[in-house]
Design a protein around this motif. Structure first.
Motif, PDB file in Angstrom:
ATOM      1  N   TYR A  71       0.735  -1.269  -0.075  1.00  0.00           N
ATOM      2  CA  TYR A  71       0.052   0.050   0.270  1.00  0.00           C
ATOM      3  C   TYR A  71       0.613   1.665   0.264  1.00  0.00           C
ATOM      4  CZ  TYR A  71      -4.343  -2.487   1.347  1.00  0.00           C
ATOM      5  OH  TYR A  71      -5.984  -3.552   1.362  1.00  0.00           O
ATOM      6  N   SER A  93      -2.248   6.688   1.074  1.00  0.00           N
ATOM      7  CA  SER A  93      -3.875   6.172   0.956  1.00  0.00           C
ATOM      8  C   SER A  93      -3.755   5.929   2.365  1.00  0.00           C
ATOM      9  CB  SER A  93      -3.891   5.443   0.230  1.00  0.00           C
ATOM     10  OG  SER A  93      -3.320   4.070   0.289  1.00  0.00           O
ATOM     11  N   ILE A  94      -2.831   5.326   3.116  1.00  0.00           N
ATOM     12  CA  ILE A  94      -2.997   4.443   4.562  1.00  0.00           C
ATOM     13  C   ILE A  94      -3.393   5.783   5.344  1.00  0.00           C
ATOM     14  CG2 ILE A  94      -2.170   3.602   6.743  1.00  0.00           C
ATOM     15  CD1 ILE A  94      -3.298   1.196   3.916  1.00  0.00           C
ATOM     16  N   ALA A 131      -6.492   6.841   4.740  1.00  0.00           N
ATOM     17  CA  ALA A 131      -8.063   6.016   5.078  1.00  0.00           C
ATOM     18  C   ALA A 131      -8.038   5.685   6.787  1.00  0.00           C
ATOM     19  CB  ALA A 131      -7.927   4.527   5.278  1.00  0.00           C
ATOM     20  N   LEU A 169     -10.885   2.525   3.018  1.00  0.00           N
ATOM     21  CA  LEU A 169     -10.087   3.119   1.628  1.00  0.00           C
ATOM     22  C   LEU A 169     -11.189   3.033   1.049  1.00  0.00           C
ATOM     23  CD1 LEU A 169      -8.770  -0.818   1.254  1.00  0.00           C
ATOM     24  CD2 LEU A 169      -7.582   1.251   2.051  1.00  0.00           C
ATOM     25  N   LYS A 228     -14.040   0.051   1.914  1.00  0.00           N
ATOM     26  CA  LYS A 228     -13.045  -1.319   2.579  1.00  0.00           C
ATOM     27  C   LYS A 228     -13.227  -1.042   4.298  1.00  0.00           C
ATOM     28  CE  LYS A 228     -11.249  -5.951   2.600  1.00  0.00           C
ATOM     29  NZ  LYS A 228     -12.262  -6.900   2.594  1.00  0.00           N
TER      30      LYS A 228
END
Length: 582
Positions: free
Chosen positions: A254, A258-259, A262, A285, A289
């Motif tokens: 990943y 993006s984490i 999230a 995400l 999800k």
């Protein structure tokens, strides 16, 4: 005025088209491309010319330039000489075929060398005979088997060889055995690859019949003991390289940004828990999800080992009662593991909470016990390699939306060979109250160490209390001895959590208490395997009567307490263990 033209070929073999408007003053209008490899013997004996490369000349494998000085000047006509003498030339008192140590190197797509001889005595379709004929004569330098022509052999130096991008012939050059190592290794690799491919096909066919869990091929199994103390201070670039070399096929890498999005920049409101490894956060995400993100604490040196261990191990384990890893992320000092999100968090958040404990009715508790047993059975018996968890406890059991259990936190897990039963370590790791006597006292762990931890967990799930917080000082009884006394006196159902009242199956409770006590036997040999424990839980097998546990684990400030390494995922478990013999 008419123009005139004609074609001519120079002494160097270059085709030109000459042009003139008046019949005088001819000048070239076109010249064919000059191929330097067309010059006879451009690279000398045992040199191969390839016009598309620079330099255009290279020695055949097993040969070296006759004069490095001349080659450095671009003069290759001196050619190459053999690096290692042929065996048939060295051992002249033996027959050529009896030595059998010379071999042939295959060169593809060549203009064959000059001065060949045609072996007219051989059949046109017998390639192997051509090879034997050359091998039996020590003067034979090379052979080629040309379609529709037959066997050609060379007894002089190989000269005027040129490599073509397509077409051409295969030439087999005689070399000493020591010069053919790489070629043989390539053949060996190709053979092993073919064998491996066939093995996989066979395994797939058998898996359809046995319905075994999905097994992975990547994990080096190359590392027999995941993690190494020498890697504790590993540099972040080194860890990234480590991941690259061992990247499992289905483990997603990943992007850190993006984490970050999230988890809302690892917001405190998204924090799910805290342990020795570091905090765990809930994330979402872009596709909607939910995920759980385990963030390695930068101050935890041991955490790097755990990170590698858990990443490589759990990514290749697939079972409905094991937490599923979705991927990982490494950026500078940040090291993250991404898991499927468990909406009900861990078992301890219910079992040790006076308000939430009632949610765990007996059917749910029995299902959790059976699910953990199935997960451990997979690790010990059904997975592609035997795995010992070494830190099984209530806080490492996660619950999905239907309260089904999933074993988590494989940072301390070890892979062992199928034939291995015991391992010895100088470093005792785990959590107070769950460590088996032989591991705590002697550093010896095996699958029976996990069985002991499972037995403690079973009894805690039945009772609803931590074994380390339970001690009857007036009777000098710890939790395990207390449970054994109730079972021995025929009062096993009195161990049941009082919040359940009478809403439980007495037969299931007695079975679970029986199995739990067998699993916490002091002697590892007296404990059942997880296969036996699972069969007893499903009433498919009877077990012997358990002996009274001798070792007691208690909280006490009045005795010196040995320290054991602890990597708890929950902050409500201490890192000090005391084991007393009675």
């Amino acid at each position: 005025m008419l123009a005139n033209g004609h074609a001519c070929t120079s002494s160097d073999g270059i085709l030109s088209f000459m042009f003139s408007e008046s019949g005088m003053d001819w000048y070239p209008n076109f010249e064919s491309w000059e191929n330097p490899c067309d010059n006879y013997g451009a690279c000398g004996p045992f040199g191969v010319c390839k016009p598309s490369e620079s330099p255009i000349c290279k020695c055949v494998k097993g040969f070296m330039p006759k004069s490095n000085e001349e080659w450095s000047k671009g003069n290759w006509t001196g050619g190459c000489v053999r690096r290692t003498n042929l065996s048939c030339e060295t051992y002249t008192n033996e027959s050529v075929l009896s030595k059998g140590t010379d071999g042939f190197l295959k060169l593809e797509r060549l203009k064959v060398p000059d001065f060949h001889e045609f072996m007219s005595s051989l059949a046109h379709d017998r390639f192997e005979d051509c090879k034997i004929q050359c091998l039996s004569n020590c003067s034979c330098r090379a052979y080629a088997y040309v379609e529709n022509i037959g066997c050609l052999v060379w007894f002089k130096d190989l000269i005027d060889m040129q490599h073509f991008p397509s077409s051409g012939e295969d030439l087999y050059v005689r070399l000493a055995h020591s010069e053919l190592g790489e070629g043989k290794a390539i053949k060996l690799i190709a053979s092993l690859t073919a064998i491996g491919f066939m093995s996989i096909l066979v395994a797939i066919v058998f898996s359809l019949h046995w319905w075994r869990a999905k097994q992975k091929r990547h994990v080096e199994l190359t590392a027999r003991r995941l993690g190494s103390t020498s890697m504790i201070k590993i540099h972040r670039d080194g860890l990234r390289e480590y991941i690259g070399k061992h990247d499992p096929s289905e483990l997603k890498i990943y992007d850190f940004d993006s984490i970050l999005i999230a988890t809302d920049s690892f917001s405190i409101t998204n924090k799910l828990g805290q342990g020795g490894f570091g905090p765990v956060y809930k994330g979402m995400l872009p596709e909607g999800k939910e995920i759980a993100v385990k963030r390695l604490s930068t101050s935890s040196g041991q955490g790097v080992e755990e990170f590698k261990n858990e990443m490589l191990l759990i990514s290749n384990l697939q079972h409905k009662n094991l937490v599923r890893m979705m991927g990982c992320c490494v950026k500078e000092d940040e090291k993250l593991l991404i898991y499927e999100f468990m909406p009900n968090k861990s078992l301890d958040t219910f079992l040790y909470d006076l308000m939430k404990r009632a949610v765990l009715n007996w059917a749910t508790r029995f299902n959790i016990i059976q699910g953990v047993a199935r997960g451990l059975l997979y690790l010990h018996h059904d997975s592609y390699v035997k795995v010992i968890h070494r830190d099984l406890k209530v806080s490492n059991i996660l619950l999905d939306e239907k309260m089904n259990p999933k074993i988590s936190d494989f940072g301390l897990a070890r892979m062992v060979e199928e034939t291995q039963s015991l391992e010895n370590t100088q470093k005792v790791v785990g959590t107070r109250g769950y460590i088996s006597p032989e591991y705590a006292m002697g550093g010896i762990f095996s699958e029976k160490s996990d069985v002991y931890s499972f037995g403690v967990l079973v009894l805690e799930v039945i009772n609803g209390k931590k074994n380390t917080n339970f001690y009857l000082y007036d009777q000098q009884l710890g939790f395990l001895a207390y449970a054994w006394n109730l079972w021995n006196e025929g009062r096993a159902v009195e161990l049941v959590d009082e919040v359940l009242g009478d809403l439980y199956s007495s037969s299931e409770v007695k079975t679970c208490v029986h199995v739990g006590l067998l699993c916490v036997q002091d002697n590892a040999a007296d404990r059942p395997t997880m296969m036996d424990a699972a069969l007893m839980l499903s009433n498919e097998k009877d077990g012997p009567n358990p002996k009274r546990p001798v070792f007691t684990i208690q909280n006490s400030a009045h005795h010196p307490q040995p320290h054991f390494e602890n990597t708890n995922f929950s902050t409500n478990e201490a890192s000090i263990t005391m084991i007393e013999g009675r």
